[in-house]
Design an enzyme around this catalytic site. Structure first.
Site, PDB file in Angstrom:
ATOM      1  N   TRP A  95      24.357  57.533  74.386  1.00 52.93           N
ATOM      2  CA  TRP A  95      23.818  57.255  75.724  1.00 52.93           C
ATOM      3  C   TRP A  95      24.547  56.021  76.277  1.00 52.93           C
ATOM      4  O   TRP A  95      24.664  55.014  75.571  1.00 52.93           O
ATOM      5  CB  TRP A  95      22.316  56.977  75.569  1.00 52.93           C
ATOM      6  CG  TRP A  95      21.547  56.702  76.810  1.00 52.93           C
ATOM      7  CD1 TRP A  95      21.530  57.449  77.952  1.00 52.93           C
ATOM      8  CD2 TRP A  95      20.645  55.607  77.016  1.00 52.93           C
ATOM      9  NE1 TRP A  95      20.664  56.884  78.857  1.00 52.93           N
ATOM     10  CE2 TRP A  95      20.108  55.750  78.308  1.00 52.93           C
ATOM     11  CE3 TRP A  95      20.227  54.521  76.235  1.00 52.93           C
ATOM     12  CZ2 TRP A  95      19.192  54.859  78.847  1.00 52.93           C
ATOM     13  CZ3 TRP A  95      19.318  53.638  76.758  1.00 52.93           C
ATOM     14  CH2 TRP A  95      18.802  53.804  78.051  1.00 52.93           C
TER      15      TRP A  95
ATOM     16  N   ASP B  95      16.311  55.264  67.838  1.00 53.96           N
ATOM     17  CA  ASP B  95      15.921  55.411  69.237  1.00 53.96           C
ATOM     18  C   ASP B  95      15.254  56.779  69.382  1.00 53.96           C
ATOM     19  O   ASP B  95      15.910  57.815  69.225  1.00 53.96           O
ATOM     20  CB  ASP B  95      17.164  55.299  70.132  1.00 53.96           C
ATOM     21  CG  ASP B  95      16.797  55.250  71.611  1.00 53.96           C
ATOM     22  OD1 ASP B  95      15.606  55.408  71.944  1.00 53.96           O
ATOM     23  OD2 ASP B  95      17.717  55.054  72.438  1.00 53.96           O
TER      24      ASP B  95
ATOM     25  N   ALA C 297      13.538  58.941  71.884  1.00 50.86           N
ATOM     26  CA  ALA C 297      13.247  59.105  73.311  1.00 50.86           C
ATOM     27  C   ALA C 297      12.749  60.505  73.658  1.00 50.86           C
ATOM     28  O   ALA C 297      12.326  60.738  74.788  1.00 50.86           O
ATOM     29  CB  ALA C 297      14.492  58.782  74.134  1.00 50.86           C
TER      30      ALA C 297
ATOM     31  N   LYS D  83       9.718  61.026  78.583  1.00 52.98           N
ATOM     32  CA  LYS D  83       9.983  62.462  78.614  1.00 52.98           C
ATOM     33  C   LYS D  83       8.800  63.249  78.064  1.00 52.98           C
ATOM     34  O   LYS D  83       8.347  64.200  78.698  1.00 52.98           O
ATOM     35  CB  LYS D  83      11.225  62.805  77.787  1.00 52.98           C
ATOM     36  CG  LYS D  83      12.354  61.811  77.867  1.00 52.98           C
ATOM     37  CD  LYS D  83      13.149  61.899  79.136  1.00 52.98           C
ATOM     38  CE  LYS D  83      14.042  60.679  79.216  1.00 52.98           C
ATOM     39  NZ  LYS D  83      15.123  60.748  80.133  1.00 52.98           N
TER      40      LYS D  83
HETATM   41  C1  LMR Z   1      19.247  60.134  80.626  1.00 55.28           C
HETATM   42  O1  LMR Z   1      19.970  59.937  79.646  1.00 55.28           O
HETATM   43  O2  LMR Z   1      19.563  60.864  81.563  1.00 55.28           O
HETATM   44  C2  LMR Z   1      17.883  59.498  80.678  1.00 55.28           C
HETATM   45  O3  LMR Z   1      17.599  58.900  79.463  1.00 55.28           O
HETATM   46  C3  LMR Z   1      17.698  58.605  81.844  1.00 55.28           C
HETATM   47  C4  LMR Z   1      18.419  57.296  81.710  1.00 55.28           C
HETATM   48  O4  LMR Z   1      17.757  56.268  81.819  1.00 55.28           O
HETATM   49  O5  LMR Z   1      19.632  57.283  81.506  1.00 55.28           O
END
Ligand code: LMR
Length: 393
Positions: A127, A208, A210, A243
């Site tokens: 990410w 992490d 999420a 989420k």
């Molecule tokens: C994403 O990866 O699209 C989500 O986790 C939103 C973000 O904050 O990046």
């Protein structure tokens, strides 16, 4: 003084959100930022969330401060959700944070206080906010191999070879489930090997989490985390309720640290609360209270689990339907690997120019690296996307 500022480039996800908003075309399709969408393309408030909010509005008598760590009921309900039976068996410290991003940030700030020389290891790819936050906090980072674009799966040998270089006290950032952006998840055997390797190296896992509930279900998605918690003396966890409770804009999350010693755990708890104080003082309460209300009420919890389960099913259906539509449109199995991925994202294996063509010529928005939000597809957009991809490659 402000003239000294230089523009900060938004990350590729945030930039794409803006580009999509600015696109006037009616048929545009948003497969960028990670939000779940129903068959009508909407991101509704979950029914259990609505019920919990009603109860909160009816019964809440004060909006006065809670405490720097947030509501202890939220922390223990989330500990149960994340750790299962182990929640009562391990020592943990935790504080609520404004969403998962702040949880990652607070965990990194904790690492910087505890061991400023630590290197944080991140998967390639990851990410985009992971490296950005590590850099902002001022820690060093290194990449470990993770995704094998040739197979669409995890580069297990590369990952383990790279992580074998972690030094004692280094931090290894792992995606608990539904790897973002690749969609390629670790197997139980991979988690076993990682646990053994990190224990041997004296490195600290940082998980992490999420997307719990979006991949293999609430329990299956937490299996790796629970294995690590059972095997390693110190573990960092950042969890998001954005989420799985659909609470995106409410910013509900928490950072948790497991440690083997009561005295250290007390200091950890105090340090995490102090970090909250420095950065935003009291964490937001509304989203966290909704989560606690749901998790501690049998009916609301059952309702939430059921709706979450159907969201997961819809992602699996989208994934299967897209894979088939791509097979039909391209006459090949080039995208067959997508069916084996988990969660809301997949790196679909398109280069940046192809992604740009999909955007400009077809109004289909994917992240530049080819990450597609599978949860953003609908029955009507799947064939359109498949045809456009086939025409663009
Ligand atoms: C994403 O990866 O699209 C989500 O986790 C939103 C973000 O904050 O990046």
């Amino acid at each position: 003084m402000f003239e000294t500022l230089t523009p900060q480039a938004p990350d590729k996800i945030i930039r794409l959100m803006q580009m999509f908003r600015d696109d006037p075309r009616l048929g545009k399709i948003d497969l960028g930022v990670g939000v779940w969408r129903n068959a009508a393309g909407q991101t509704p408030v979950m029914a259990a969330v609505k019920d919990a909010e009603r109860r909160i509005i009816e019964t809440q008598e004060s909006k006065s401060y809670i405490g720097l760590a947030g509501d202890v009921g939220f922390l223990s309900a989330m500990a149960d959700l994340l750790l299962g039976d182990a929640a009562g068996a391990v020592r943990w410290a935790a504080v609520a944070t404004p969403g998962g991003t702040a949880a990652v940030r607070q965990a990194l700030e904790l690492v910087r206080l505890a061991r400023p020389e630590a290197t944080v290891w991140i998967s390639t790819p990851t990410w985009p906010n992971h490296p950005a936050l590590i850099d902002t906090v001022g820690l060093q980072r290194r990449d470990y191999r993770y995704y094998d674009a040739k197979t669409g799966g995890v580069d297990r040998a590369g990952m383990l070879a790279d992580l074998a270089q972690a030094a004692p006290g280094d931090v290894v950032l792992l995606h608990g489930c539904c790897h973002n952006p690749t969609g390629a998840d670790l197997t139980p055997a991979d988690w076993e090997d990682i646990a053994s390797l990190l224990a041997e190296r004296g490195a600290v896992p940082f998980i992490d989490m999420a997307y719990q509930g979006f991949g293999a279900g609430l329990e299956g998605d937490a299996a790796g985390l629970r294995l690590i918690a059972a095997r390693l003396p110190e573990v960092l966890i950042a969890a998001s309720c954005s989420k799985n409770f659909g609470l995106y804009r409410e910013r509900a999350g928490l950072v948790m640290a497991l440690c083997p010693d009561d005295g250290i755990c007390d200091t950890l708890q105090g340090t995490l609360a102090w970090l909250n104080r420095q950065n935003f003082a009291f964490p937001p309460d509304h989203g966290a209270r909704v989560v606690t209300t749901i998790l501690t009420d049998a009916d609301l919890r059952a309702n939430w689990r059921q709706e979450l389960g159907s969201m997961r099913q819809s992602m699996m259906r989208n994934r299967a339907a897209l894979t088939q539509a791509l097979r039909d449109a391209t006459g090949s199995d080039r995208f067959g690997f997508l069916a084996g991925h988990q969660g809301m994202f997949s790196l679909i294996g398109l280069d940046e120019p192809t992604v740009a063509r999909l955007r400009t010529e077809h109004g289909i928005y994917l992240i530049d690296d080819g990450r597609m939000n599978i949860a953003g597809l609908t029955d009507s957009t799947i064939p359109v996307v498949a045809e456009a991809v086939a025409a663009s490659i």
